[in-house]
Design a protein around this motif. Structure first.
Motif, PDB file in Angstrom:
ATOM      1  N   ARG A   1      20.476  14.177 123.506  1.00 50.82           N
ATOM      2  CA  ARG A   1      20.230  15.524 122.985  1.00 50.82           C
ATOM      3  C   ARG A   1      19.275  15.553 121.801  1.00 50.82           C
ATOM      4  NH1 ARG A   1      25.732  18.675 122.155  1.00 50.82           N
ATOM      5  NH2 ARG A   1      26.177  16.876 120.844  1.00 50.82           N
ATOM      6  N   ARG A   2      18.679  14.422 121.458  1.00 51.06           N
ATOM      7  CA  ARG A   2      17.774  14.420 120.302  1.00 51.06           C
ATOM      8  C   ARG A   2      16.454  15.134 120.586  1.00 51.06           C
ATOM      9  NH1 ARG A   2      18.113   8.870 116.778  1.00 51.06           N
ATOM     10  NH2 ARG A   2      20.339   9.012 116.245  1.00 51.06           N
ATOM     11  N   TYR A   3      16.023  15.149 121.828  1.00 52.35           N
ATOM     12  CA  TYR A   3      14.759  15.809 122.152  1.00 52.35           C
ATOM     13  C   TYR A   3      14.773  17.264 121.690  1.00 52.35           C
ATOM     14  CZ  TYR A   3      11.589  18.527 125.145  1.00 52.35           C
ATOM     15  OH  TYR A   3      10.661  19.427 125.615  1.00 52.35           O
ATOM     16  N   LYS A   4      15.765  18.027 122.097  1.00 51.61           N
ATOM     17  CA  LYS A   4      15.795  19.441 121.739  1.00 51.61           C
ATOM     18  C   LYS A   4      16.129  19.641 120.268  1.00 51.61           C
ATOM     19  CE  LYS A   4      16.609  21.019 126.443  1.00 51.61           C
ATOM     20  NZ  LYS A   4      17.421  21.817 127.386  1.00 51.61           N
ATOM     21  N   PHE A   5      16.877  18.701 119.671  1.00 54.62           N
ATOM     22  CA  PHE A   5      17.137  18.773 118.237  1.00 54.62           C
ATOM     23  C   PHE A   5      15.822  18.675 117.456  1.00 54.62           C
ATOM     24  CE2 PHE A   5      21.676  16.819 118.618  1.00 54.62           C
ATOM     25  CZ  PHE A   5      22.142  18.032 119.096  1.00 54.62           C
ATOM     26  N   VAL A   6      14.995  17.701 117.819  1.00 54.75           N
ATOM     27  CA  VAL A   6      13.721  17.510 117.108  1.00 54.75           C
ATOM     28  C   VAL A   6      12.791  18.693 117.341  1.00 54.75           C
ATOM     29  CG1 VAL A   6      11.682  16.039 116.880  1.00 54.75           C
ATOM     30  CG2 VAL A   6      13.930  14.989 117.106  1.00 54.75           C
ATOM     31  N   VAL A   7      12.801  19.247 118.550  1.00 51.41           N
ATOM     32  CA  VAL A   7      11.989  20.441 118.825  1.00 51.41           C
ATOM     33  C   VAL A   7      12.390  21.565 117.885  1.00 51.41           C
ATOM     34  CG1 VAL A   7      11.489  22.263 120.486  1.00 51.41           C
ATOM     35  CG2 VAL A   7      11.509  19.879 121.234  1.00 51.41           C
ATOM     36  N   ARG A   8      13.684  21.813 117.723  1.00 50.99           N
ATOM     37  CA  ARG A   8      14.132  22.903 116.853  1.00 50.99           C
ATOM     38  C   ARG A   8      13.738  22.645 115.395  1.00 50.99           C
ATOM     39  NH1 ARG A   8      18.549  23.255 120.565  1.00 50.99           N
ATOM     40  NH2 ARG A   8      19.782  21.747 119.394  1.00 50.99           N
ATOM     41  N   VAL A   9      13.796  21.385 114.964  1.00 49.08           N
ATOM     42  CA  VAL A   9      13.363  21.072 113.594  1.00 49.08           C
ATOM     43  C   VAL A   9      11.892  21.412 113.411  1.00 49.08           C
ATOM     44  CG1 VAL A   9      12.932  19.201 111.952  1.00 49.08           C
ATOM     45  CG2 VAL A   9      15.104  19.292 113.172  1.00 49.08           C
TER      46      VAL A   9
ATOM     47  N   ARG B   1      15.801  18.150 102.485  1.00 53.56           N
ATOM     48  CA  ARG B   1      15.374  17.884 103.865  1.00 53.56           C
ATOM     49  C   ARG B   1      16.575  17.562 104.744  1.00 53.56           C
ATOM     50  NH1 ARG B   1      12.623  13.375 103.250  1.00 53.56           N
ATOM     51  NH2 ARG B   1      14.243  11.997 104.048  1.00 53.56           N
ATOM     52  N   LEU B   2      17.428  16.670 104.288  1.00 53.22           N
ATOM     53  CA  LEU B   2      18.580  16.270 105.091  1.00 53.22           C
ATOM     54  C   LEU B   2      19.509  17.448 105.349  1.00 53.22           C
ATOM     55  CD1 LEU B   2      19.359  12.804 103.451  1.00 53.22           C
ATOM     56  CD2 LEU B   2      18.273  13.235 105.667  1.00 53.22           C
ATOM     57  N   ASP B   3      19.656  18.311 104.334  1.00 54.58           N
ATOM     58  CA  ASP B   3      20.518  19.482 104.493  1.00 54.58           C
ATOM     59  C   ASP B   3      19.927  20.456 105.513  1.00 54.58           C
ATOM     60  OD1 ASP B   3      22.767  21.246 103.653  1.00 54.58           O
ATOM     61  OD2 ASP B   3      21.131  22.507 102.926  1.00 54.58           O
ATOM     62  N   LEU B   4      18.611  20.705 105.418  1.00 55.45           N
ATOM     63  CA  LEU B   4      17.979  21.629 106.345  1.00 55.45           C
ATOM     64  C   LEU B   4      17.958  21.085 107.769  1.00 55.45           C
ATOM     65  CD1 LEU B   4      14.965  23.109 104.347  1.00 55.45           C
ATOM     66  CD2 LEU B   4      16.962  24.326 105.216  1.00 55.45           C
ATOM     67  N   ILE B   5      17.668  19.802 107.911  1.00 57.70           N
ATOM     68  CA  ILE B   5      17.641  19.208 109.245  1.00 57.70           C
ATOM     69  C   ILE B   5      19.006  19.329 109.907  1.00 57.70           C
ATOM     70  CG2 ILE B   5      17.563  16.982 110.449  1.00 57.70           C
ATOM     71  CD1 ILE B   5      15.105  16.298 108.856  1.00 57.70           C
ATOM     72  N   SER B   6      20.049  19.139 109.120  1.00 51.84           N
ATOM     73  CA  SER B   6      21.404  19.258 109.648  1.00 51.84           C
ATOM     74  C   SER B   6      21.656  20.670 110.185  1.00 51.84           C
ATOM     75  CB  SER B   6      22.419  18.915 108.561  1.00 51.84           C
ATOM     76  OG  SER B   6      23.744  19.041 109.046  1.00 51.84           O
ATOM     77  N   LYS B   7      21.088  21.672 109.519  1.00 53.14           N
ATOM     78  CA  LYS B   7      21.246  23.058 109.976  1.00 53.14           C
ATOM     79  C   LYS B   7      20.322  23.363 111.151  1.00 53.14           C
ATOM     80  CE  LYS B   7      22.468  24.750 105.343  1.00 53.14           C
ATOM     81  NZ  LYS B   7      22.040  25.588 104.200  1.00 53.14           N
TER      82      LYS B   7
ATOM     83  N   ALA C   1      15.672   6.171 118.084  1.00 56.74           N
ATOM     84  CA  ALA C   1      15.671   5.163 117.016  1.00 56.74           C
ATOM     85  C   ALA C   1      16.377   5.663 115.766  1.00 56.74           C
ATOM     86  CB  ALA C   1      14.230   4.778 116.673  1.00 56.74           C
ATOM     87  N   GLY C   2      17.248   4.803 115.191  1.00 57.23           N
ATOM     88  CA  GLY C   2      17.864   5.102 113.909  1.00 57.23           C
ATOM     89  C   GLY C   2      18.743   6.329 113.925  1.00 57.23           C
ATOM     90  N   ASP C   3      18.902   6.953 112.717  1.00 56.02           N
ATOM     91  CA  ASP C   3      19.687   8.180 112.641  1.00 56.02           C
ATOM     92  C   ASP C   3      18.783   9.375 112.950  1.00 56.02           C
ATOM     93  OD1 ASP C   3      18.196   8.720 110.336  1.00 56.02           O
ATOM     94  OD2 ASP C   3      19.798   8.118 108.967  1.00 56.02           O
ATOM     95  N   PHE C   4      19.325  10.568 112.802  1.00 58.39           N
ATOM     96  CA  PHE C   4      18.551  11.727 113.212  1.00 58.39           C
ATOM     97  C   PHE C   4      17.320  11.930 112.340  1.00 58.39           C
ATOM     98  CE2 PHE C   4      17.446  16.189 113.582  1.00 58.39           C
ATOM     99  CZ  PHE C   4      17.355  16.291 114.955  1.00 58.39           C
ATOM    100  N   ASP C   5      17.463  11.722 111.047  1.00 59.11           N
ATOM    101  CA  ASP C   5      16.310  11.854 110.152  1.00 59.11           C
ATOM    102  C   ASP C   5      15.229  10.841 110.525  1.00 59.11           C
ATOM    103  OD1 ASP C   5      15.007  12.987 107.800  1.00 59.11           O
ATOM    104  OD2 ASP C   5      15.430  11.082 106.816  1.00 59.11           O
ATOM    105  N   ASP C   6      15.636   9.641 110.880  1.00 60.15           N
ATOM    106  CA  ASP C   6      14.672   8.632 111.338  1.00 60.15           C
ATOM    107  C   ASP C   6      13.931   9.107 112.585  1.00 60.15           C
ATOM    108  OD1 ASP C   6      15.427   6.816 109.342  1.00 60.15           O
ATOM    109  OD2 ASP C   6      17.006   5.943 110.585  1.00 60.15           O
ATOM    110  N   ALA C   7      14.652   9.763 113.476  1.00 60.76           N
ATOM    111  CA  ALA C   7      14.039  10.227 114.722  1.00 60.76           C
ATOM    112  C   ALA C   7      12.984  11.299 114.462  1.00 60.76           C
ATOM    113  CB  ALA C   7      15.120  10.768 115.658  1.00 60.76           C
ATOM    114  N   VAL C   8      13.259  12.201 113.524  1.00 60.20           N
ATOM    115  CA  VAL C   8      12.271  13.232 113.177  1.00 60.20           C
ATOM    116  C   VAL C   8      11.033  12.578 112.571  1.00 60.20           C
ATOM    117  CG1 VAL C   8      11.788  15.250 111.742  1.00 60.20           C
ATOM    118  CG2 VAL C   8      14.029  15.016 112.830  1.00 60.20           C
ATOM    119  N   ARG C   9      11.257  11.681 111.630  1.00 55.05           N
ATOM    120  CA  ARG C   9      10.140  11.003 110.964  1.00 55.05           C
ATOM    121  C   ARG C   9       9.298  10.208 111.969  1.00 55.05           C
ATOM    122  NH1 ARG C   9       8.666   6.161 108.583  1.00 55.05           N
ATOM    123  NH2 ARG C   9       7.710   6.313 106.510  1.00 55.05           N
ATOM    124  N   ALA C  10       9.961   9.425 112.819  1.00 56.97           N
ATOM    125  CA  ALA C  10       9.244   8.607 113.792  1.00 56.97           C
ATOM    126  C   ALA C  10       8.515   9.470 114.818  1.00 56.97           C
ATOM    127  CB  ALA C  10      10.217   7.658 114.490  1.00 56.97           C
ATOM    128  N   SER C  11       9.086  10.620 115.154  1.00 58.19           N
ATOM    129  CA  SER C  11       8.443  11.515 116.122  1.00 58.19           C
ATOM    130  C   SER C  11       7.145  12.085 115.558  1.00 58.19           C
ATOM    131  CB  SER C  11       9.388  12.655 116.502  1.00 58.19           C
ATOM    132  OG  SER C  11      10.512  12.167 117.214  1.00 58.19           O
TER     133      SER C  11
END
Length: 302
Positions: A194-202, A10-16, A238-248
């Motif tokens: 820039r997390r909004y568009k990052f989470v959208v792409r995930v 998950r962490l590897d894919l989210i990074s991509k 909130a938190g790191d990027f993985d935290d932001a995806v989870r919380a979203s």
């Protein structure tokens, strides 16, 4: 049941996934937009008219994902302006238009302009003209002929909201707000570092995987953008990027299942339309299936 990623996967894919498409794919999209602009510019009946030719959707909003990047382009005639009925009556509707540029005339001329420039154009769709992909050169293109649409509102900047209206071959009209979507998305992206568009792409990448596996039905990519837009900025930060995806995902699920009409308060990024309601290509069940399946797929249960 979809496969479940390990935490490391998950962490590897989210990074991509959080990174937008590369330069070569961006070049292909830009080339498609330039070609449509050139087709309109060279078409003699359009000479001297106030026409906007611009990309809309995920490409200009920078929420497109690798390998799933076609391009939507509007050819918008800005005069005559088409006006919202009740608001126009209240604020004073302009005289009825009696000139040559009817909806049928605009559609016909856009078709001719595209056919002259591209050759192969599929005109059988209800709203858009479809231009097939040229491998290695440009993606497929959907071109929408439309008019400038105005809603009078004294609370709006300059007293009105501006969008576009396209008239389908079935006689129905569809109103879009691409400029508002672009402006509001940029503002939210800046406010969330820039997390909004990052989470959208995930979420878009996850939806593509889940649909390919048959876990959920395929959904328009804009749907993911709509859902994430309703996540408060503080949660995205909130938190790191993985935290932001989870919380979203948790927040979207909370809104969808709220007993106080949470889903009915959700708005599209343009803030002019509700996410759920008449005319949408999805419903609340689609959203719940997507979010629950994404949660499992990303292995946030562990």
């Amino acid at each position: 049941m979809a496969k479940q990623l390990t935490n490391a996967q998950r962490l590897d894919l989210i990074s991509k996934w959080k990174v937008p498409p590369g330069r070569s794919e961006q070049d292909r999209l830009e080339r498609a937009e330039r070609m449509v602009k050139e087709a309109v510019r060279q078409h003699a009946p359009f000479q001297g008219l106030d026409i906007t030719v611009a990309a809309k959707g995920s490409y200009p909003n920078k929420t497109n994902v690798r390998g799933d990047s076609d391009v939507d382009i509007m050819v918008k005639l800005n005069d005559p302006v088409h006006v919202d009925g009740m608001a126009a009556w209240w604020f004073g509707q302009p005289p009825s238009y009696t000139g040559p540029w009817t909806k049928d005339k605009l559609r016909q001329e856009v078709h001719v302009a595209l056919a002259d420039h591209f050759g192969s154009v599929d005109a059988d769709h209800n709203l858009a003209f479809y231009i097939p992909e040229v491998s290695g050169s440009r993606p497929s293109i959907d071109v929408v002929p439309c008019f400038k649409w105005v809603v009078r509102d004294q609370t709006a900047p300059e007293g009105q909201y501006e969008g576009s209206v396209v008239y389908g071959r079935d006689g129905k009209k569809v109103i879009n707000w691409p400029e508002l979507q672009l402006a509001n998305g940029r503002e939210k992206n800046a406010n969330t570092k820039r997390r909004y568009k990052f989470v959208v792409r995930v979420l878009k990448n996850v939806e593509n995987d889940l649909a390919e596996e048959g876990v959920i039905k395929a959904l328009p990519s804009y749907f993911s953008e709509c859902l994430v837009y309703n996540v408060p900025d503080r949660i995205l930060l909130a938190g790191d990027f993985d935290d932001a995806v989870r919380a979203s995902l948790l927040e979207i699920h909370r809104q969808l299942t709220s007993t106080w009409f949470g889903a009915q308060r959700m708005v599209e990024p343009n803030k002019m339309k509700k996410v759920f309601g008449t005319g949408q290509k999805w419903d609340e069940k689609d959203a719940q299936n997507l979010i629950v399946s994404a949660w499992r797929y990303l292995n946030y249960e562990s």
